[in-house]
Design an enzyme around this catalytic site. Structure first.
Site, PDB file in Angstrom:
ATOM      1  N   SER A  90      58.612  73.673  58.783  1.00  0.00           N
ATOM      2  CA  SER A  90      59.089  72.977  57.745  1.00  0.00           C
ATOM      3  C   SER A  90      59.160  71.306  57.744  1.00  0.00           C
ATOM      4  O   SER A  90      58.671  70.643  56.794  1.00  0.00           O
ATOM      5  CB  SER A  90      60.362  73.170  57.378  1.00  0.00           C
ATOM      6  OG  SER A  90      61.411  73.114  58.255  1.00  0.00           O
TER       7      SER A  90
ATOM      8  N   HIS B 288      57.906  78.697  54.286  1.00  0.00           N
ATOM      9  CA  HIS B 288      57.107  77.683  53.724  1.00  0.00           C
ATOM     10  C   HIS B 288      55.671  78.360  53.682  1.00  0.00           C
ATOM     11  O   HIS B 288      54.623  77.405  53.683  1.00  0.00           O
ATOM     12  CB  HIS B 288      57.251  76.501  54.548  1.00  0.00           C
ATOM     13  CG  HIS B 288      58.250  75.740  54.474  1.00  0.00           C
ATOM     14  ND1 HIS B 288      58.738  74.950  53.469  1.00  0.00           N
ATOM     15  CD2 HIS B 288      59.530  75.742  55.174  1.00  0.00           C
ATOM     16  CE1 HIS B 288      59.952  74.624  53.588  1.00  0.00           C
ATOM     17  NE2 HIS B 288      60.379  74.995  54.532  1.00  0.00           N
TER      18      HIS B 288
ATOM     19  N   LYS C  56      62.476  78.961  47.461  1.00  0.00           N
ATOM     20  CA  LYS C  56      61.344  78.090  47.514  1.00  0.00           C
ATOM     21  C   LYS C  56      60.205  78.559  46.386  1.00  0.00           C
ATOM     22  O   LYS C  56      60.572  78.564  45.372  1.00  0.00           O
ATOM     23  CB  LYS C  56      60.961  77.875  48.921  1.00  0.00           C
ATOM     24  CG  LYS C  56      62.032  77.685  49.766  1.00  0.00           C
ATOM     25  CD  LYS C  56      61.231  77.103  51.058  1.00  0.00           C
ATOM     26  CE  LYS C  56      62.497  76.700  52.110  1.00  0.00           C
ATOM     27  NZ  LYS C  56      63.673  76.081  51.806  1.00  0.00           N
TER      28      LYS C  56
HETATM   29  N1  PLP Z   1      63.925  79.033  57.204  1.00  0.00           N
HETATM   30  C1  PLP Z   1      63.259  77.843  57.016  1.00  0.00           C
HETATM   31  C2  PLP Z   1      61.708  77.560  57.982  1.00  0.00           C
HETATM   32  C3  PLP Z   1      63.546  76.878  56.126  1.00  0.00           C
HETATM   33  O1  PLP Z   1      62.968  75.905  55.726  1.00  0.00           O
HETATM   34  C4  PLP Z   1      64.602  77.216  55.391  1.00  0.00           C
HETATM   35  C5  PLP Z   1      65.344  76.198  54.199  1.00  0.00           C
HETATM   36  O2  PLP Z   1      65.171  75.125  54.405  1.00  0.00           O
HETATM   37  C6  PLP Z   1      65.473  78.420  55.663  1.00  0.00           C
HETATM   38  C7  PLP Z   1      65.100  79.269  56.610  1.00  0.00           C
HETATM   39  C8  PLP Z   1      66.587  78.935  54.978  1.00  0.00           C
HETATM   40  O3  PLP Z   1      66.327  79.342  53.610  1.00  0.00           O
HETATM   41  P1  PLP Z   1      67.556  79.505  52.578  1.00  0.00           P
HETATM   42  O4  PLP Z   1      67.459  78.283  51.791  1.00  0.00           O
HETATM   43  O5  PLP Z   1      67.121  80.725  51.697  1.00  0.00           O
HETATM   44  O6  PLP Z   1      68.609  79.689  53.002  1.00  0.00           O
END
Ligand code: PLP
Length: 421
Positions: free
Chosen positions: A208, A236, A267
Site C-alpha cells: 500500500s 489494494h 476501499k
Molecule cells: N491490508 C492492507 C494492505 C491495507 O492497506 C489495509 C487498510 O489500510 C488493511 C489491510 C485494513 O483494511 P480495513 O480498512 O478493512 O481494516
C-alpha cells in the site's frame, strides 16, 4: 477541597487519599503522553486530520477550504463510495434489516444478507467459501493463530501491512521474515522451514505504501517446490486489478495457485467498511469456530453489507469502470516523471511521489490543498524514516482534466519547495 501533599494525605480519610493517588496517576499520564506528543511534533511526523464536509468522491468539500477540492488520496479506486446505486442498496438494507444486529454472528447476528454477501465474495474470488469480518484489519488479525500452531511456520514479507504484522505476532507458529519481494531470501527461509509441519507464505498482493506488486507467479512456484500455502492481502487490488478486477492473482494468472485471499470492503468495493477471508471451506469453517475478531465482535451492519453487495454486483456485471484505471494511472505517472518527480512503485494507481523529508511532504501537501488538490504527506511510522512521500491515488472517478490539474499543482508546489527545477 481535596487533600494534596504528604501532610494532607496523613490527615485525610482513606477515600480522599484514593482520589489524591488517582489525580497523581493522571498527572503522570499527562507528563508521559505530552512528552511523546512533543516528540512526534518535533520530528515533523504529526498527523492532523482534515475534515471533509461532503460525500467521499473525486470532488469533495473540505472544512476551511472554499469550493470543490479534487481528492487524490482516497482508496476509492472505482468511485463507488458515492455511487447512487450503491447508496440506494445501503438505504434499502437499512430499511429492510435495520441499523444493526446488536450481536455477534453466532449468537443472533447472521442475516440472509450476510450469507448472500459471503457467497458472492466466494464466487467473485472463485474460492470455496468466504467469511465476513468488521474490517480487513480484523480478518488479518484473526486468521494466522487459527490456521497455524507451534508446529508450523509463517513466512512474511518484511513490508506487509501492519494488520498482517499484528496477526503474525498473535500466532504461535515459527516466524520467518523475508526481505521485501526478495525471492532468494524467501527460498532460503523456505528451505530452513522444511522442518516444520505446514508452511504459509504471507504477502500483500499490492503493497500500500509503494504500489509495488508481489511476484505471485514466482512465489507460487516456490510454494510448489517447498510445499507451502500462499496467502495474499488484496486490499489494494480487489475490484480493479486483472482483466476482470479479481485482483493480483488474476493479473498474474495464479488464481488457482493462491490458497487464501484476505481483502476489504472499505476501499474499491463501495468504501464503507468490512473485510473477509476467501479460501478453502475447511479453513472458513474453522475461522467461524475460533477466530477471535469474528467470535467476539459485532456483526457487520446491514447498510454496510447492502453497499458492498451492490458494488460486487456492479463489478460482476461489467468491469468497464475498472478498465479506465490503467490509462489514467499512466497519464499521471508519465507527466509527473517528465516533470522531474520520482514516482515509486509500478503501474499501480498508488503513485507515491517520493520526497524523503517528513516536513517537506506535509508542507507540500498543505500547499497542494491551497491549489485545490487534496493529498497527504506520509511519514514515519507509516513509512520508514527518511522515506516520506505524498501518496497520490488515482481513481476511475477522476477525469483527465482532474489529473492534469493535479500535475500542474505538483509542478508549481515542487518548484516552490526546490524539489524540481
Ligand atoms: N491490508 C492492507 C494492505 C491495507 O492497506 C489495509 C487498510 O489500510 C488493511 C489491510 C485494513 O483494511 P480495513 O480498512 O478493512 O481494516
Amino acid at each position: 477541597m481535596f487533600c494534596t501533599g504528604l501532610v494532607a494525605v496523613v490527615r485525610c480519610p482513606a477515600w480522599s487519599r484514593g482520589i489524591t493517588r488517582a489525580r497523581s496517576a493522571l498527572a503522570q499520564l499527562y507528563t508521559v503522553m505530552e512528552a511523546e506528543l512533543e516528540g512526534i511534533r518535533g520530528a515533523g511526523t504529526w498527523k492532523s486530520e482534515r475534515v471533509i464536509t461532503s460525500k467521499q468522491g473525486a470532488h469533495i468539500r473540505v472544512e476551511g477550504s472554499s469550493g470543490a477540492i479534487v481528492n487524490f488520496c482516497a482508496n476509492n479506486y472505482l468511485g463507488l463510495s458515492s455511487d447512487p446505486a450503491v447508496i440506494q442498496s445501503g438505504i434499502d438494507a437499512l430499511n429492510l434489516y435495520g441499523a444493526g444486529l446488536s450481536s455477534v454472528r453466532f449468537i443472533c447476528g447472521t442475516q440472509n444478507l450476510h450469507k448472500d454477501l459471503e457467497a458472492k465474495i466466494a464466487k467473485f474470488h472463485q474460492r470455496e467459501d468466504a467469511i465476513l469480518y468488521a474490517s480487513c484489519f480484523d480478518a488479518n488479525a484473526g486468521i494466522f493463530e487459527v490456521l497455524l500452531t507451534p508446529e508450523d511456520a509463517i513466512l512474511s514479507d518484511e513490508l506487509n501491512h501492519a494488520s498482517i504484522i499484528d496477526g503474525v505476532r498473535l500466532c504461535k507458529a515459527n516466524k520467518y521474515r523475508y526481505k521485501h519481494l526478495d525471492l532468494s531470501d524467501l527460498e532460503a527461509k523456505l528451505k530452513e522451514a522444511q522442518k516444520h509441519r505446514m508452511r504459509l507464505i504471507v504477502t500483500d498482493g499490492v503493497f500500500s505504501m509503494d504500489g509495488d506488486v508481489a511476484p505471485l507467479k514466482e512465489i507460487c512456484d516456490l510454494s510448489d517446490k517447498y510445499n507451502a500455502l500462499v496467502f495474499i492481502d488484496e486490499c489494494h487490488a480487489t475490484g480493479f486489478l486483472g482483466p476482470n478486477g479479481r485482483g493480483t492473482d488474476e493479473l498474474l494468472g495464479v488464481m488457482d495457485r493462491v490458497h487464501i485471499v484476505n481483502s476489504t470492503l472499505g476501499k474499491a468495493l463501495g468504501g464503507a467498511a468490512g473485510g473477509y477471508t476467501a479460501g478453502p471451506k475447511a479453513l472458513v469453517d474453522l475461522l467461524r469456530q475460533r477466530s477471535r475478531p469474528y467470535l467476539f465482535s459485532n456483526t457487520l451492519p446491514p447498510p454496510v453489507v447492502g453497499c458492498a453487495s451492490k458494488a460486487l454486483d456492479l463489478l460482476m456485471d461489467s468491469n468497464t469502470i475498472a478498465q479506465t484505471m490503467a490509462s489514467k494511472t499512466k497519464r499521471f505517472r508519465s507527466q509527473m516523471t517528465a516533470a522531474g518527480f520520482t514516482i515509486g512503485g509500478m503501474d499501480h494507481p498508488i503513485c507515491p511521489v517520493m520526497l524523503g523529508d517528513a516536513r517537506l511532504a506535509s508542507s507540500m501537501a498543505e500547499d497542494m490543498l491551497k491549489r485545490g488538490i487534496y493529498v497527504i504527506g506520509f511519514s514515519y511510522p507509516v513509512v520508514p524514516k527518511g522515506k516520506a512521500r505524498i501518496r497520490v491515488q488515482i481513481s476511475a472517478a477522476h477525469s483527465d482534466q482532474d489529473i492534469d490539474q493535479c500535475v500542474e499543482a505538483f509542478v508549481d508546489v515542487g518548484r516552490k519547495h526546490g524539489v524540481i527545477s
